[in-house]
Write an enzyme that holds these catalytic residues in place. Sequence first.
Site, short mmCIF file in Angstrom:
data_model
loop_
_atom_site.label_atom_id
_atom_site.label_comp_id
_atom_site.label_asym_id
_atom_site.label_seq_id
_atom_site.Cartn_x
_atom_site.Cartn_y
_atom_site.Cartn_z
N CYS A 120 0.82 -1.20 0.00
CA CYS A 120 0.00 0.00 0.00
C CYS A 120 0.86 1.27 0.00
O CYS A 120 1.55 1.56 -0.97
CB CYS A 120 -0.98 -0.06 1.17
SG CYS A 120 -2.41 1.03 1.00
N HIS A 121 0.86 2.04 1.08
CA HIS A 121 1.69 3.23 1.18
C HIS A 121 3.09 2.92 1.73
O HIS A 121 3.95 3.80 1.77
CB HIS A 121 1.01 4.28 2.08
CG HIS A 121 -0.17 4.94 1.44
ND1 HIS A 121 -1.40 4.34 1.34
CD2 HIS A 121 -0.30 6.16 0.86
CE1 HIS A 121 -2.25 5.15 0.73
NE2 HIS A 121 -1.61 6.25 0.43
#
Length: 194
Positions: A120-121
């Site tokens: 994800c991030h």
Amino acid sequence: MTQEELSTVTLDGMNVLVLTTNYGTEQDELNKPVAVLREAGARVTVAAQRKEPVLTVVSDRRPGTVVEPDTTFGDASAQEYDAVVVPGGTLNADRLRTDDQAQRLVSAFAEAGKPVAAVCHGPWLLVNSGVVRDRKLTSYPSLRSDLENAGASWQDEEVVVDTSGGHPLITSRRPGDLEAFSAAIVQALEDRAS
């Protein structure tokens, strides 16, 4: 790697370090890979910035589970582990990417040829650790420009495994990709053990 294949893997003797801040980590991106790795027999150590509870979140805004860390970044060493995992969560990842100790740990894993995984991030930390140039990877779509500006080739796939740069780099886009992400980490550790 299918669920059936996962159930036959034994990662006994393998040690995995998970890096998280104390607030803002996406609950499933921390808990699901940890559960899969432990089920496969790996010893998983959760390291946080401080030896205080990790307050996870769901979708960056609702409170999630509380996780007790096993150690801190300052007390962890890449030499003791076979792989590192970086969960996402926008707040977590934004803090992680500017943490010198987290950057040092990721760089040390890469330099030692050990698997580095982020979801994800989480790849923001990989950018700031200097391990994405000339590598294929994925992330939450909003990080695409950041990764490309750092010299990476961004792919829109549930999991990307790049072994071209001296160490396996495993990345995924979002919580919906966690099954494939976790399986790829297990596979990389199994390959390392053989």
